[in-house]
Design an enzyme around this catalytic site. Structure first.
Site, PDB file in Angstrom:
ATOM      1  N   ASN A 106      10.875  86.607  31.565  1.00 40.90           N
ATOM      2  CA  ASN A 106      11.231  85.558  31.224  1.00 40.90           C
ATOM      3  C   ASN A 106       9.683  84.892  31.576  1.00 40.90           C
ATOM      4  OD1 ASN A 106      12.361  83.253  33.318  1.00 40.90           O
ATOM      5  ND2 ASN A 106      11.430  83.856  34.432  1.00 40.90           N
ATOM      6  N   HIS A 153       7.927  81.031  32.842  1.00 41.00           N
ATOM      7  CA  HIS A 153       7.656  80.538  33.713  1.00 41.00           C
ATOM      8  C   HIS A 153       7.018  79.240  34.145  1.00 41.00           C
ATOM      9  CE1 HIS A 153       8.251  79.342  38.020  1.00 41.00           C
ATOM     10  NE2 HIS A 153       6.586  78.844  38.038  1.00 41.00           N
TER      11      HIS A 153
HETATM   12  C1  GRF Z   1      11.257  75.959  31.055  1.00 45.97           C
HETATM   13  O1  GRF Z   1      10.242  75.460  31.524  1.00 45.97           O
HETATM   14  C2  GRF Z   1      11.011  77.386  31.452  1.00 45.97           C
HETATM   15  O2  GRF Z   1      10.030  77.900  31.554  1.00 45.97           O
HETATM   16  C3  GRF Z   1      12.082  77.110  33.302  1.00 45.97           C
HETATM   17  O3  GRF Z   1      12.614  76.750  32.656  1.00 45.97           O
HETATM   18  C4  GRF Z   1      13.061  75.371  31.169  1.00 45.97           C
HETATM   19  C5  GRF Z   1      13.958  75.957  29.971  1.00 45.97           C
HETATM   20  O4  GRF Z   1      13.597  75.103  29.298  1.00 45.97           O
HETATM   21  N1  GRF Z   1      12.418  78.916  33.033  1.00 45.97           N
HETATM   22  P1  GRF Z   1      14.394  75.106  28.031  1.00 45.97           P
HETATM   23  O5  GRF Z   1      16.002  74.964  28.711  1.00 45.97           O
HETATM   24  O6  GRF Z   1      14.302  76.060  26.980  1.00 45.97           O
HETATM   25  O7  GRF Z   1      14.371  73.797  27.588  1.00 45.97           O
END
Ligand code: GRF
Length: 225
Positions: free
Chosen positions: A118, A120
């Site tokens: 993941n 984050h």
């Molecule tokens: C990102 O900030 C990621 O870190 C988090 O959710 C967001 C997803 O953004 N888990 P995207 O859909 O990749 O633009």
């Protein structure tokens, strides 16, 4: 697991706009990520990530959660994933929590590590949960950041693979901080996945009692540093 010199196969799970998914597709297409992205699985039909998948020729599998209990949805999701072959399940803005038993199914006994990764939007363990950049602004910290981690049983836990700092400027708004943060995420995610795929690593255990395990790369230079 693939042999480290072969491209790995990846399945991406996303629920939203898909900017990280796009960055991974671009990295794979340009040879910066030694991986084939075999499918996008989404729980929300028609989100931006689906458009990205079509653009890059990645098959889309929709497993909507609406109206289902968590266990029912996970059951369907697992069935869909069981039909695919992949080394890594990559979460890119997948906005649902998993039960520990779902995550357990993707545990690699040999490596003693999850095959679910993941990204984050904070320097974990600070600011788990939603809206990492907003939380950083509200708490008034000077440095925000992003973390790539293997997914553990609890909220945003599991061994940390890579982190990168994003400075919080005095005039930042949530939008400006998020924009710079996402640009960092896009680079970091592809680089950290490349390291996981192509470099030798092991799980290192916390130096202090109760410490969080971390991914320790052996020898050589990390792509993500
Ligand atoms: C990102 O900030 C990621 O870190 C988090 O959710 C967001 C997803 O953004 N888990 P995207 O859909 O990749 O633009």
């Amino acid at each position: 697991m693939s042999h480290p010199t072969e491209p790995a196969s990846i399945v991406v799970l996303a629920s939203g706009r898909g900017s990280n998914f796009r960055a991974l597709c671009e990295a794979a297409a340009r040879g910066r990520l030694p991986a084939k992205i075999g499918a996008l699985v989404t729980n929300v039909c028609g989100v931006g990530a689906c458009d990205v998948a079509r653009e890059f020729g990645v098959p889309v599998i929709e497993v909507p959660h609406a109206g289902l209990k968590r266990a029912e949805h996970e059951h369907k999701l697992f069935d869909a994933l069981a039909r695919l072959k992949f080394d890594w399940l990559v979460l890119a803005g997948y906005m649902r929590l998993f039960t520990p038993s779902f995550i357990d199914r993707f545990y690699d006994q040999t490596r003693q590590a999850s095959r679910v990764v993941n990204i984050h939007p904070s320097l974990l363990p600070a600011f788990p949960g939603v809206d990492g950049y907003g939380q950083a602004l509200r708490y008034g910290v000077k440095y925000a950041g992003a973390t790539v981690h293997l997914v553990g049983a609890g909220l945003d836990d599991g061994p940390i693979v890579a982190q990168r700092v994003v400075e919080v400027r005095d005039d930042d708004t949530e939008e400006t901080l998020r924009e710079r943060g996402l640009a960092v995420e896009h680079e970091l995610y592809a680089a950290a996945l490349k390291d996981l795929i192509a470099r030798p690593w092991r799980i290192g255990h916390g130096k202090l009692e109760g410490g969080r395990p971390r991914v320790v790369f052996e020898g050589g230079k990390n792509e993500h540093d």
